[in-house]
Design an enzyme around this catalytic site. Structure first.
Site, PDB file in Angstrom:
ATOM      1  N   ASP A  43       1.289   7.507  -9.927  1.00  0.00           N
ATOM      2  CA  ASP A  43       0.675   6.975 -11.146  1.00  0.00           C
ATOM      3  C   ASP A  43      -0.518   6.142 -10.697  1.00  0.00           C
ATOM      4  O   ASP A  43      -0.497   4.918 -10.741  1.00  0.00           O
ATOM      5  CB  ASP A  43       1.734   6.129 -11.865  1.00  0.00           C
ATOM      6  CG  ASP A  43       1.239   5.558 -13.177  1.00  0.00           C
ATOM      7  OD1 ASP A  43       0.078   5.795 -13.537  1.00  0.00           O
ATOM      8  OD2 ASP A  43       2.030   4.855 -13.831  1.00  0.00           O
ATOM      9  N   ASP A  76       0.857  -1.187   0.000  1.00  0.00           N
ATOM     10  CA  ASP A  76       0.000   0.000   0.000  1.00  0.00           C
ATOM     11  C   ASP A  76       0.897   1.243   0.000  1.00  0.00           C
ATOM     12  O   ASP A  76       1.707   1.443   0.913  1.00  0.00           O
ATOM     13  CB  ASP A  76      -0.876  -0.037   1.260  1.00  0.00           C
ATOM     14  CG  ASP A  76      -1.672   1.243   1.432  1.00  0.00           C
ATOM     15  OD1 ASP A  76      -1.822   1.994   0.440  1.00  0.00           O
ATOM     16  OD2 ASP A  76      -2.144   1.483   2.556  1.00  0.00           O
ATOM     17  N   GLY A  77       0.763   2.063  -1.020  1.00  0.00           N
ATOM     18  CA  GLY A  77       1.601   3.251  -1.160  1.00  0.00           C
ATOM     19  C   GLY A  77       1.497   4.205   0.013  1.00  0.00           C
ATOM     20  O   GLY A  77       2.477   4.839   0.417  1.00  0.00           O
TER      21      GLY A  77
END
Lengths: 284, 284
Positions: free
Chosen positions: B155, B137-138
């Protein structure tokens, strides 16, 4: 029940708009004319089933087909519009008080009539006394005209159907002769994304290059036109559209424009590499 | 028989692409992933039914999300990509030999796997030894990171679903802290044409402005994304994307790019008046 308008942008791509009501349908001598009231784009006029104008995004096309040339030569006084039956191009031209006369040559009276009936915010300057409106064939109209116009705008449909003759060398030569020494020609030049139309547009561009000393291509984002990415041609006897931009002079007109501005003017001529290559080498 | 893929771009607008074959369908922990072979755009990957990438027009998005920042600071060496599971962003980054390492944090391994299986021309650098790929998870990944990256590229998908957390002040603050003093953040910023998405994007832009000293918006024409008109955000601690463009330095990399060029770079920041007004005043 749901009602949807669908345009076949190519045989493999369709754009569909949800419709409140199909307001008008008619068959003129030249094409089928329809008006729909859509949820997203307001009223929509189609010609032979293709989007011509919507209330929501027409400002983009009309800003870009008029103001670019006016900012390159702010002294343009005599203008000819070929096509442009919805009236949006004339509306933008009429915002310049110093423009003395606009001749508009629309082959299909039904387009103007429908615009007057259903698109008052687009067509509202068609009755301006500075506008002379001719329901004639633009190709025939241009024959033998010499040194008359500072600007010719070719506000046509696609290079098939009624608009076809407006993409020929013969017609462009007549336009060249009809322009003054400072003359500029602007035309709608299709999308580069879908090959069949891009090829026609690139060919039209090559024809212009054989006639005019200065020919450049510029771009705009028009969501309801195929691919959303649209090109315009700028051909001129004298002025370069970037080097000769008169940004300050144009700003002094004090026009509030929703799309066009003089910074965007410069950016509009900065094309993606693939489009530059199409223009330089043609589409294989 | 005909097979058509249709994206509901809004509840009132649909784009349909004619399909040769529905090649893949899968449900990951995060979203539905599909691959179609289309006539016009080649292979198409969708996430929860929305276009993520097509073979024909992916070059536009990936050129614009990578090369703009690289031409503003050609010395970028350490890059973090959040999302970008198809691999196109990493592919463009790997064209710069002086980039030392790219960390890519994609929450959904299925997107990468599908890209590797069906989009080899997009995903072909995901196994490059300079790329460290994390299926995480970013938002969580960014916590506590300090002074590590010269460039962060977000992105992401839209601000609903798995991408939602990537449009928050908290996340942007973590990104700010993770950037070096010369750091640049680039994010995909939706289309300004359809109100619900435009509002989210403008809000995201305002959040960035509260954190970064320099925040600008730029544009590209991406035919398969809603409206065809797409925005990107550029936020930076030091470099202005127009005033600090290093055109000559970038040209010396000798990269052949199909969309990006340094003239277009400048034009991409020249926004239409209505978009400038949205950014300045919000959408009413």
């Amino acid at each position: 029940m749901e009602l949807w308008y669908t345009e076949e942008q190519t045989e493999n791509v369709r754009l569909s708009l949800k419709v409140k009501e199909h307001i008008f349908t008619g068959q003129s001598d030249f094409q089928k004319v329809d008006v729909f009231d859509t949820h997203e784009y307001g009223k929509l006029m189609t010609l032979d089933g293709l989007v011509m104008v919507t209330e929501k995004d027409e400002f983009i096309y009309h800003d870009m087909i008029v103001h670019v040339a006016m900012a390159v030569n702010p002294n343009i006084k005599r203008v000819l519009v070929i096509g442009g039956g919805d009236g949006g191009t004339v509306r933008e031209l009429m915002r310049y008080p110093h423009i003395q006369q606009v001749e508009m040559v629309e082959i299909d009276k039904m387009v103007c009539d429908v615009a007057k009936d259903y698109f008052p915010t687009v067509s509202n300057e068609l009755n301006n006394p500075r506008v002379a409106l001719y329901y004639e064939d633009g190709v025939a109209y241009m024959k033998g005209k010499k040194n008359l116009y500072d600007l010719i705008i070719i506000d046509s449909t696609d290079p098939v159907g009624p608009g076809e003759g407006l993409f020929t060398t013969e017609f462009y030569t007549d336009c060249f002769n009809a322009l003054t020494d400072e003359g500029i020609l602007v035309n709608q030049n299709e999308s580069p994304v879908y090959e069949q139309f891009a090829k026609e547009a690139i060919r039209a561009n090559e024809k212009l290059k054989n006639i005019f000393p200065i020919v450049e291509v510029y771009q705009a984002q028009i969501p309801t036109y195929p691919s959303g990415y649209w090109l315009f041609g700028f051909a001129s006897k004298k002025y370069h559209p970037v080097k000769d931009l008169k940004a300050e002079a144009w700003q002094q007109f004090n026009l509030k424009t929703k799309y066009y501005n003089t910074q965007l003017h410069l950016g509009a001529f900065a094309l993606p590499s693939y489009v530059k290559e199409y223009i330089e080498n043609g589409i294989l």
